[in-house]
Design a protein around this motif. Structure first.
Motif, mmCIF file in Angstrom:
data_model
loop_
_atom_site.group_PDB
_atom_site.id
_atom_site.type_symbol
_atom_site.label_atom_id
_atom_site.label_comp_id
_atom_site.label_asym_id
_atom_site.label_seq_id
_atom_site.Cartn_x
_atom_site.Cartn_y
_atom_site.Cartn_z
ATOM 1 N N ARG A 2 31.869 -50.855 16.372
ATOM 2 C CA ARG A 2 32.134 -52.039 17.180
ATOM 3 C C ARG A 2 32.303 -53.246 16.262
ATOM 4 O O ARG A 2 31.654 -53.336 15.219
ATOM 5 C CB ARG A 2 30.971 -52.308 18.158
ATOM 6 C CG ARG A 2 30.906 -51.348 19.311
ATOM 7 C CD ARG A 2 29.548 -51.394 20.010
ATOM 8 N NE ARG A 2 29.345 -52.614 20.764
ATOM 9 C CZ ARG A 2 28.230 -52.875 21.461
ATOM 10 N NH1 ARG A 2 27.227 -52.006 21.452
ATOM 11 N NH2 ARG A 2 28.112 -53.992 22.142
ATOM 12 N N ILE A 3 33.217 -54.132 16.646
ATOM 13 C CA ILE A 3 33.313 -55.437 15.986
ATOM 14 C C ILE A 3 32.559 -56.421 16.863
ATOM 15 O O ILE A 3 32.863 -56.582 18.045
ATOM 16 C CB ILE A 3 34.771 -55.879 15.793
ATOM 17 C CG1 ILE A 3 35.476 -54.949 14.806
ATOM 18 C CG2 ILE A 3 34.830 -57.321 15.288
ATOM 19 C CD1 ILE A 3 36.934 -55.277 14.580
ATOM 20 N N VAL A 4 31.539 -57.030 16.275
ATOM 21 C CA VAL A 4 30.641 -57.898 17.034
ATOM 22 C C VAL A 4 30.829 -59.347 16.576
ATOM 23 O O VAL A 4 30.863 -59.628 15.378
ATOM 24 C CB VAL A 4 29.171 -57.473 16.825
ATOM 25 C CG1 VAL A 4 28.244 -58.314 17.689
ATOM 26 C CG2 VAL A 4 28.991 -55.985 17.134
ATOM 27 N N THR A 5 30.967 -60.245 17.548
ATOM 28 C CA THR A 5 31.021 -61.679 17.249
ATOM 29 C C THR A 5 29.639 -62.259 17.493
ATOM 30 O O THR A 5 29.090 -62.155 18.591
ATOM 31 C CB THR A 5 32.055 -62.395 18.133
ATOM 32 O OG1 THR A 5 33.343 -61.808 17.934
ATOM 33 C CG2 THR A 5 32.136 -63.878 17.780
ATOM 34 N N LEU A 6 29.079 -62.857 16.444
ATOM 35 C CA LEU A 6 27.750 -63.453 16.508
ATOM 36 C C LEU A 6 27.843 -64.955 16.290
ATOM 37 O O LEU A 6 28.740 -65.437 15.593
ATOM 38 C CB LEU A 6 26.838 -62.869 15.427
ATOM 39 C CG LEU A 6 26.649 -61.352 15.368
ATOM 40 C CD1 LEU A 6 25.917 -60.982 14.083
ATOM 41 C CD2 LEU A 6 25.876 -60.856 16.580
ATOM 42 N N LEU A 51 22.656 -55.439 20.101
ATOM 43 C CA LEU A 51 24.067 -55.843 20.124
ATOM 44 C C LEU A 51 24.556 -56.154 21.529
ATOM 45 O O LEU A 51 25.760 -56.315 21.757
ATOM 46 C CB LEU A 51 24.941 -54.749 19.496
ATOM 47 C CG LEU A 51 24.644 -54.426 18.029
ATOM 48 C CD1 LEU A 51 25.668 -53.449 17.484
ATOM 49 C CD2 LEU A 51 24.602 -55.695 17.180
ATOM 50 N N ASP A 52 23.640 -56.217 22.485
ATOM 51 C CA ASP A 52 24.012 -56.567 23.850
ATOM 52 C C ASP A 52 23.922 -58.084 24.045
ATOM 53 O O ASP A 52 23.073 -58.753 23.444
ATOM 54 C CB ASP A 52 23.080 -55.889 24.860
ATOM 55 C CG ASP A 52 23.211 -54.370 24.847
ATOM 56 O OD1 ASP A 52 24.268 -53.881 24.400
ATOM 57 O OD2 ASP A 52 22.260 -53.687 25.283
ATOM 58 N N SER A 104 31.566 -58.336 21.933
ATOM 59 C CA SER A 104 31.888 -57.234 21.023
ATOM 60 C C SER A 104 33.037 -56.432 21.585
ATOM 61 O O SER A 104 33.283 -56.435 22.802
ATOM 62 C CB SER A 104 30.663 -56.332 20.804
ATOM 63 O OG SER A 104 30.318 -55.654 21.997
ATOM 64 N N ILE A 105 33.764 -55.749 20.703
ATOM 65 C CA ILE A 105 34.865 -54.881 21.124
ATOM 66 C C ILE A 105 34.739 -53.550 20.374
ATOM 67 O O ILE A 105 34.190 -53.496 19.276
ATOM 68 C CB ILE A 105 36.249 -55.516 20.845
ATOM 69 C CG1 ILE A 105 36.414 -55.838 19.354
ATOM 70 C CG2 ILE A 105 36.472 -56.748 21.692
ATOM 71 C CD1 ILE A 105 37.817 -56.287 18.975
ATOM 72 N N ASN A 106 35.228 -52.498 20.991
ATOM 73 C CA ASN A 106 35.213 -51.196 20.335
ATOM 74 C C ASN A 106 36.198 -51.186 19.179
ATOM 75 O O ASN A 106 37.266 -51.811 19.227
ATOM 76 C CB ASN A 106 35.577 -50.095 21.328
ATOM 77 C CG ASN A 106 34.508 -49.911 22.394
ATOM 78 O OD1 ASN A 106 33.351 -50.293 22.207
ATOM 79 N ND2 ASN A 106 34.872 -49.347 23.526
ATOM 80 N N VAL A 131 31.495 -59.300 12.551
ATOM 81 C CA VAL A 131 30.958 -58.266 11.664
ATOM 82 C C VAL A 131 31.262 -56.887 12.236
ATOM 83 O O VAL A 131 31.494 -56.733 13.442
ATOM 84 C CB VAL A 131 29.426 -58.420 11.472
ATOM 85 C CG1 VAL A 131 29.086 -59.775 10.891
ATOM 86 C CG2 VAL A 131 28.679 -58.199 12.787
ATOM 87 N N ILE A 132 31.271 -55.895 11.375
ATOM 88 C CA ILE A 132 31.436 -54.508 11.819
ATOM 89 C C ILE A 132 30.060 -53.862 11.930
ATOM 90 O O ILE A 132 29.259 -53.927 11.003
ATOM 91 C CB ILE A 132 32.302 -53.695 10.843
ATOM 92 C CG1 ILE A 132 33.747 -54.206 10.849
ATOM 93 C CG2 ILE A 132 32.286 -52.213 11.201
ATOM 94 C CD1 ILE A 132 34.677 -53.445 9.923
ATOM 95 N N ALA A 133 29.808 -53.263 13.092
ATOM 96 C CA ALA A 133 28.583 -52.486 13.290
ATOM 97 C C ALA A 133 28.986 -51.015 13.302
ATOM 98 O O ALA A 133 29.464 -50.500 14.316
ATOM 99 C CB ALA A 133 27.911 -52.881 14.602
ATOM 100 N N LYS A 134 28.845 -50.375 12.155
ATOM 101 C CA LYS A 134 29.287 -48.992 12.019
ATOM 102 C C LYS A 134 28.338 -48.040 12.765
ATOM 103 O O LYS A 134 27.119 -48.142 12.638
ATOM 104 C CB LYS A 134 29.378 -48.605 10.549
ATOM 105 C CG LYS A 134 30.473 -49.375 9.805
ATOM 106 C CD LYS A 134 30.687 -48.851 8.390
ATOM 107 C CE LYS A 134 31.872 -49.556 7.738
ATOM 108 N NZ LYS A 134 32.130 -49.055 6.363
#
Length: 255
Positions: free
Chosen positions: A25-29, A55-56, A17-19, A39-42
């Motif tokens: 955060r933009i998370v790669t799953l 999200l870890d 994930s990146i800030n 995906v975006i995790a608002k």
């Protein structure tokens, strides 16, 4: 992008994930049904946010998403297994991250493969019971090569298909395996694989993971196979796949 309803669910593992912005955060799953997605995790960076450790890396969770104007938005996350035990030992944690690194490099977005999803879960679980990460890292990459569809040919010539009575020493990454003596001259990248390395590679390719764990490798043998397998994977996916030993050393240097 695969068509789906406005709201949809999937089980997935966090690759990275990146800030993004001030609080998101933009998370790669890597998900069971859709493969790799961003995906975006608002609000994921807010203190006490609703996602928590889901999200870890390398948490496994059941996710709910909805489709907005851009990339999908993560709306809910329910942890299935946060693999808390993995974070207690350094090499175990690095191995888990190596699995995720390899998956991220080898799969394109929405290239689903439930077999590799289950395989990652298997290796994460196994890493809490076994500390032979050198063999596990080799075996995982070979399994990855198999699922991606370019497992090298070792019982017949990769060029002409002739079955071997005696396995030759000729090897070609581009052709995808062993090369018979008659085809040597037609291959630009031919090189010679020591017989003992060919025997070890054949065992890693054909033995179960449990049986592979009984294989004893000297340091120089592992170094050879570590580089060999990563170079083969790198060529066929078109992206650099770092060797396990280098990946581990970089982490140790950084920490």
């Amino acid at each position: 992008m695969m068509k789906t309803g406005r709201y949809w669910k999937d089980q997935g593992i966090v690759l990275k994930s990146i800030n993004f912005g001030e609080l998101d955060r933009i998370v790669t799953l890597f998900t069971r049904k859709k493969g790799k997605i961003n995906v975006i995790a608002k609000g994921a960076r807010k203190v006490g946010n609703r996602f928590g450790p889901a999200l870890d890396c390398p948490a496994i969770s059941n996710f709910m998403f909805y489709n907005g104007r851009g990339m999908p938005v993560l709306s809910q996350a329910e942890i299935v297994d946060c693999h808390r035990e993995i974070g207690k030992k350094t090499n175990q944690w690095v191995f888990a991250n190596y699995l995720l690194f390899a998956i991220d490099r080898c799969y394109e977005p929405e290239e689903s493969d439930e077999r590799i999803f289950e395989t990652v879960l298997f290796y994460l679980d196994l890493s809490t019971k076994c500390e032979n990460f050198y063999i596990l890292a080799l075996k995982f990459r070979i399994d990855l090569i198999r699922f991606l569809g370019f497992l090298p040919r070792i019982r017949s010539c990769a060029v002409c298909g002739k079955l071997f009575k005696k396995i030759p020493q000729g090897w070609s990454v581009a052709s995808g395996g062993m090369i018979c003596e008659k085809c040597f001259s037609s291959i630009a990248d031919i090189h010679y694989l020591p017989p003992n390395m060919m025997t070890l590679l054949a065992k890693l390719m054909t033995f179960s993971c449990a049986s592979c764990l009984s294989i004893q490798l000297r340091e120089n043998q592992f170094a050879y196979l570590d580089r060999f397998v990563s170079e083969y994977l790198t060529y066929h996916v078109g992206k650099k796949i770092t060797e396990w030993k280098i990946f581990l050393e970089r982490f140790q240097e950084a920490s």
